[in-house]
Scaffold this active site. Structure first.
Site, PDB file in Angstrom:
ATOM      1  N   HIS A 104      38.739  40.727  42.183  1.00 42.37           N
ATOM      2  CA  HIS A 104      39.542  39.905  41.284  1.00 42.37           C
ATOM      3  C   HIS A 104      38.699  38.810  40.628  1.00 42.37           C
ATOM      4  O   HIS A 104      38.938  38.448  39.479  1.00 42.37           O
ATOM      5  CB  HIS A 104      40.703  39.269  42.055  1.00 42.37           C
ATOM      6  CG  HIS A 104      41.747  40.247  42.475  1.00 42.37           C
ATOM      7  ND1 HIS A 104      42.968  40.362  41.842  1.00 42.37           N
ATOM      8  CD2 HIS A 104      41.757  41.177  43.466  1.00 42.37           C
ATOM      9  CE1 HIS A 104      43.683  41.316  42.419  1.00 42.37           C
ATOM     10  NE2 HIS A 104      42.969  41.821  43.412  1.00 42.37           N
ATOM     11  N   ASP A 149      45.547  35.010  37.713  1.00 43.08           N
ATOM     12  CA  ASP A 149      45.435  36.360  38.257  1.00 43.08           C
ATOM     13  C   ASP A 149      46.828  36.936  38.468  1.00 43.08           C
ATOM     14  O   ASP A 149      47.789  36.204  38.732  1.00 43.08           O
ATOM     15  CB  ASP A 149      44.691  36.310  39.594  1.00 43.08           C
ATOM     16  CG  ASP A 149      44.372  37.681  40.140  1.00 43.08           C
ATOM     17  OD1 ASP A 149      43.386  38.274  39.672  1.00 43.08           O
ATOM     18  OD2 ASP A 149      45.104  38.173  41.011  1.00 43.08           O
TER      19      ASP A 149
END
Length: 523
Positions: free
Chosen positions: A29, A127
């Site tokens: 990520h 995110d």
């Protein structure tokens, strides 16, 4: 080309938009965040702040952020001290999923942090794992646009966005069967993360909450390009998957930054130095990502299979999910069976190495083999203890490698991968064929469908690491590695995908245009 740090225009007194980035956890990520941030910072027309959660789960994350801030001193760091997560019911949960939950439960503290940023924030980029918490804070509390930087493929984004609609139609709170996504097609029940079949899983609850909220974002940024996922991107943009879905900006493939590079020519153990000595397209690169740790028995099968294939190889071995816990040395990971067998001074034919046992040898040959093995073991033990081991036809490493530099090297002809999306985009950009071998716990099976549909690799669906019964054995590993290495059609298609990736990020290309459209939306 490595990005060069430049001051942001905010430090030059301009009216540049001020983006506040809120990443989550896990290198899969963090990498697209750092690469996207570096690309913006290098343009010099955007002010950037990064919310940094303390303490980080892995050492790799901490070092990555430190390098990013060192390379781009104009980027502001906003430290975010998380609330303690004292919840006995979460014992045994994946450490990175726990970090996502800790971030989510502390998210209400983000409002004051962002509100106090100077200059005033123009927009938030977060995110997907934090979408359900951050989007309402940004849009309702702070009155700011909120964009999502999605860390997987467009097909996975389609599944996430449609999943709440599927659950409502099935009157369920977890995955109970195949999913028919408008504009995408049928997703078999065993393709999405297996954990979604468990309604009590923390991941399942997070996934559903984020899927329900993501349609409220102002835009979705994807590390992909139109030629790689044309149909999935079109279905998202046309509202076929979810009517009224936010704008989708395909801005990839995002390039690695100078903060990720190692001194690739720094000594005898350098993987690049070894590759320089190998013929073109002769090396198989084997790496299963930052979070995928194979069982020792499977590692032994991989090692023997690679040598039995007869192909040169560069193999990065990982034995733990969290790097802080990775204390195993290669000599404790690779058993004696991975040594090169020598008889009468000659290597046994790799085609027959599987069938050869001590029982097949005469007493004299057995004694000679024993002496050869002792010599070989002594030399290998020295190398293994340093985290670097040479075999007859390959190199095994435990430490980090500059993956893009490896994939760009002309000696590399195949990438055996877990199908993490960052790895797939890097392989696609470099024009390297892939052999997909993933776990079923994450998004890798949906990612593998992209490799298969794009035609630049092979996916063997029955290959898995889930249990002892699903071990992939030496003979099959050797057979499939040789087959893909020799497949000219796959190789040609991989090169074409690489050319398409280059066009996408060049001026006037689809990803270049998407980046400009995103920046225009901020203003």
């Amino acid at each position: 080309m490595a990005l060069v740090a430049k001051p942001s225009s905010g430090d030059q007194g301009g009216d540049a938009p001020h983006l506040v980035f809120i990443p989550s956890a896990g290198m899969g990520h963090l990498l697209p965040f750092s690469r996207f941030i570096a690309a913006l910072a290098s343009q010099g027309n955007v002010d950037i702040s990064v919310v940094t959660a303390l303490l980080m789960v892995s050492q790799a994350e901490a070092e990555h952020f430190a390098a990013l801030f060192a390379a781009f001193p104009a980027i502001r760091r906003i430290d975010f001290n998380l609330l303690p997560l004292d919840d006995a019911t979460l014992a045994g949960t994946d450490p990175f999923v726990l970090r996502w939950e800790s971030l989510r439960r502390s998210a209400h503290l983000l409002g004051p942090l962002i509100a106090g940023a100077t200059p005033r924030a123009s927009a938030v980029v977060t995110d997907v794992t934090l979408a359900s918490q951050v989007i309402p804070i940004a849009k309702k509390e702070l009155q700011l646009p909120c964009h999502i930087l999605f860390s997987s493929c467009a097909t996975m984004l389609s599944f996430l966005a449609y999943f709440p609609t599927y659950l409502d139609g099935a009157n369920a709170d977890h995955l109970v069967g195949d999913v028919d996504i408008p504009g995408i097609g049928r997703i078999p029940v065993d393709y999405p993360p297996n954990v979604l079949r468990n309604p009590d899983s923390l991941f399942t609850k997070q996934f559903i909450a984020n899927g329900r909220e993501i349609a409220e974002a102002d835009g979705i940024l994807l590390n992909t390009f139109d030629a790689l996922e044309r149909e999935a991107l079109a279905s998202l943009r046309d509202g076929k998957v979810v009517p009224g879905f936010p704008p989708v900006f395909a801005v990839g493939p995002l390039k690695s930054t100078s903060t990720e590079k190692e001194a690739v020519h720094g000594g005898a153990s350098s993987s690049i130095a070894w590759l320089d000595e190998q013929p073109a397209r002769s090396v198989v690169y084997v790496a299963f990502g930052n979070r995928n740790a194979a069982a020792l028995e499977q590692i032994h099968e991989i090692g023997a299979g690679l040598e039995a294939s007869g192909c040169r190889f560069l193999w990065v071995v990982k034995t733990t999910v969290v790097d802080r816990e990775d204390t195993a040395e290669l000599n404790n990971v690779l058993d004696d069976g991975f040594l090169v067998f020598m008889v009468n001074g000659s290597d046994i034919d790799p085609e027959n190495i599987i069938a050869v046992t001590l029982d097949d040898l005469s007493e004299d040959d057995r004694r000679e083999l024993e002496q050869e093995l002792k010599k070989e073991m002594a030399e290998r033990l020295k190398l293994k203890l340093t985290g670097y081991c040479k075999t007859r036809i390959g190199v095994v490493k435990k430490e980090w490698v500059d993956q893009e530099a490896v994939l760009r090297h002309p000696a590399v002809g195949l990438y055996v991968s877990h199908c993490g999306w960052n790895s797939v985009t890097e392989s696609a950009a470099c024009g390297v064929p892939m052999l997909a071998w993933m776990m079923t716990l994450g998004d890798q099976r949906l990612v593998a469908t992209v490799i298969r549909s794009a035609g630049f690799g092979l996916w063997l669906e029955h290959w898995s690491w889930d249990s002892k019964s699903s071990l992939v054995r030496v003979a099959e590993i050797a057979e499939k590695v040789k087959a893909v290495m020799g497949d000219e059609a796959i190789s040609a298609r991989a090169k074409e995908v690489g050319r398409e990736a280059t066009k996408a990020v060049a001026p006037g290309g689809s990803s270049h245009r998407s980046m400009q459209e995103f920046l225009a939306a901020l203003r």
